[in-house]
Design a protein around this motif. Sequence first.
Motif, PDB file in Angstrom:
ATOM      1  N   HIS A  50      43.105  35.867  32.322  1.00 32.04           N
ATOM      2  CA  HIS A  50      42.073  37.007  31.626  1.00 32.04           C
ATOM      3  C   HIS A  50      42.939  37.121  30.380  1.00 32.04           C
ATOM      4  O   HIS A  50      44.207  37.476  30.094  1.00 32.04           O
ATOM      5  CB  HIS A  50      42.338  38.374  32.359  1.00 32.04           C
ATOM      6  CG  HIS A  50      41.580  39.335  31.495  1.00 32.04           C
ATOM      7  ND1 HIS A  50      40.325  39.482  31.345  1.00 32.04           N
ATOM      8  CD2 HIS A  50      42.039  40.565  30.858  1.00 32.04           C
ATOM      9  CE1 HIS A  50      40.071  40.421  30.470  1.00 32.04           C
ATOM     10  NE2 HIS A  50      41.083  41.021  30.343  1.00 32.04           N
ATOM     11  N   HIS A  52      41.368  37.313  25.675  1.00 27.06           N
ATOM     12  CA  HIS A  52      40.661  37.754  24.678  1.00 27.06           C
ATOM     13  C   HIS A  52      40.496  36.592  23.487  1.00 27.06           C
ATOM     14  O   HIS A  52      39.734  36.749  22.534  1.00 27.06           O
ATOM     15  CB  HIS A  52      40.297  39.103  24.256  1.00 27.06           C
ATOM     16  CG  HIS A  52      40.028  40.051  25.343  1.00 27.06           C
ATOM     17  ND1 HIS A  52      38.779  40.178  26.014  1.00 27.06           N
ATOM     18  CD2 HIS A  52      41.080  40.790  26.285  1.00 27.06           C
ATOM     19  CE1 HIS A  52      38.983  41.106  26.883  1.00 27.06           C
ATOM     20  NE2 HIS A  52      40.165  41.452  27.069  1.00 27.06           N
ATOM     21  N   HIS A 233      35.684  43.335  33.596  1.00 24.63           N
ATOM     22  CA  HIS A 233      36.800  44.075  33.730  1.00 24.63           C
ATOM     23  C   HIS A 233      36.310  45.032  34.763  1.00 24.63           C
ATOM     24  O   HIS A 233      35.121  45.783  34.713  1.00 24.63           O
ATOM     25  CB  HIS A 233      37.009  44.991  32.423  1.00 24.63           C
ATOM     26  CG  HIS A 233      37.609  44.292  31.326  1.00 24.63           C
ATOM     27  ND1 HIS A 233      36.880  43.619  30.184  1.00 24.63           N
ATOM     28  CD2 HIS A 233      38.840  43.921  30.851  1.00 24.63           C
ATOM     29  CE1 HIS A 233      37.460  43.036  29.350  1.00 24.63           C
ATOM     30  NE2 HIS A 233      38.637  43.346  29.682  1.00 24.63           N
ATOM     31  N   HIS A 270      41.975  43.124  35.895  1.00 22.55           N
ATOM     32  CA  HIS A 270      42.544  44.435  36.379  1.00 22.55           C
ATOM     33  C   HIS A 270      42.537  45.151  37.749  1.00 22.55           C
ATOM     34  O   HIS A 270      43.612  44.747  38.446  1.00 22.55           O
ATOM     35  CB  HIS A 270      42.301  45.511  35.322  1.00 22.55           C
ATOM     36  CG  HIS A 270      42.323  45.195  33.836  1.00 22.55           C
ATOM     37  ND1 HIS A 270      43.672  45.003  33.560  1.00 22.55           N
ATOM     38  CD2 HIS A 270      41.669  44.959  32.791  1.00 22.55           C
ATOM     39  CE1 HIS A 270      43.568  44.684  32.345  1.00 22.55           C
ATOM     40  NE2 HIS A 270      42.224  44.400  31.832  1.00 22.55           N
ATOM     41  N   ASP A 321      46.179  39.163  28.776  1.00 26.56           N
ATOM     42  CA  ASP A 321      45.314  40.113  28.116  1.00 26.56           C
ATOM     43  C   ASP A 321      45.900  40.098  26.648  1.00 26.56           C
ATOM     44  O   ASP A 321      45.899  41.405  26.222  1.00 26.56           O
ATOM     45  CB  ASP A 321      45.234  41.554  29.029  1.00 26.56           C
ATOM     46  CG  ASP A 321      44.170  42.282  28.566  1.00 26.56           C
ATOM     47  OD1 ASP A 321      43.168  41.867  27.866  1.00 26.56           O
ATOM     48  OD2 ASP A 321      44.101  43.442  29.168  1.00 26.56           O
TER      49      ASP A 321
END
Length: 489
Positions: A50, A52, A233, A270, A321
């Motif tokens: 995970h 971005h 998410h 998460h 993240d």
Amino acid sequence: MTDPGTTPAQADMSLSVEDGRIAAIARAPEPPASTEKPRRVALPALSNAHDHGRYLRSASVGAFDKPLESWLPFMGLAPGADPYLSAAAAFARSVRHGVANLMVHYTRVQGGMPYVDEARALARAARDVGNRIGFAIAMRDRQGIAYCDDATALAALRPAIRDAVAAQLAVKPVSAQQQLALVDDVARMIDGEGYGEHVTVQYGPTGVQWCSTPLLAAIAQASADHDRPVHLHLLETPYQREWADRTHPEGIVRYLDDLGLLSPRLTLAHCVYARPDELARLAERGVTIAVNTSSNLYLKSGIAPVPEMLRHGCRIALGLDCTGIDEDNDALRELRLAYQLHRGWGFDVTMTRAQLWAFAAQSGRRSVLGARAGALPGGRLEVGATADFMLLDWDALDDDALFPVDPFELLLARGSGAHIDEVVIGGRTVVAGGRVQGVDETALRAELLGQLRARIGAQPSVHAWRATLDALSDDLGPFYRKSAWFGCC
Ligand SMILES: [Zn+2]
């Protein structure tokens, strides 16, 4: 180390690669006779399930010490940069820390060009750097300011900032069909232009509170039709838990299941506030949970119930993240943090080393690669596996050199990106001597930051917007603490 935590490390081994695969692992014909020869330790490369792909660190844009709900809008504060530069700098930093497979949930579009062209710039960056990315196109259609409709959220803010916040953050909905069509356009470009080796296109609904039921239902259907992964998410903060319970009294995980979203194609980022019955259902459906330990600490979200996830048989995978405990995306440090937080207190063992390694290197492959993961076995060093591995400087790691010690223990105790000497992905050496080979990382970073400084300098309104975001953050505090959004959804 062929499968750290499961099989013991072996000394004096050699590894050979052919056509991107591990061809042989055997005793080295001539073990190093003297200590002068640098000693290195090999281990499988990691996956970051995970992220971005964002290069900028939060504290650099004034977003330190903010909970997720007020941190999010800061991610749009800096002007857009050249997408190739931004992505290549992020990918270079990622491979330098031993990550072969990187999830890119693309929530921050740089802009200035058609979306498909921006996606192509990211694909070129992955090809040049030499990593593999999952490219999840961010999708959303509601609740741009808080966990309620935008009008209600605006009414809770001081009047002086309402217009600016509305102009920047209120959602301008795009139909589900248009959003799905964009994913198809990007997938066509990736396949048609030969980037498939480096990019797996995915659906990226940002979160249940940001996506309407028709949008999520359309994504579930399209994912099944195209066998394309979904990245979402879920239950990241206490406020999201509260929102979910209020909005979906039948249970938010059950709601997602009823929509057909829960499948091995889905990765949930998460799940910090997931409950035991929800974890059991996620395990049953083969969903992957990406756990982002330092991000959850950084954004004051909480600590994910990793021992419970493991107890229920959930498939869990490491996520950075865009953070890391030192804001440096150091995957080995993240591994240490996750292990020390979740392995159990005293004599209890709630996360074994084998589970830790599966978390770091094995489970996340499917999140990033989707259906291709089966054809690219990895996460352990064995003949026939994809040649994804890293070589660490053993002399630096074992710099006391007093007793024979287990390399995995030293790695868990003190390993960091600084010990990584070489990274090989699919047989290609992408990092050598600690330096990324396919791009000039130092020059990229300098050009990217130069461009951003110039754009910030040319756009004084950025500073006013930053002050507005600080005021928004102050106003959202009481709003969330008093659960003021209840009743508006
Ligand atoms: Zn995220």
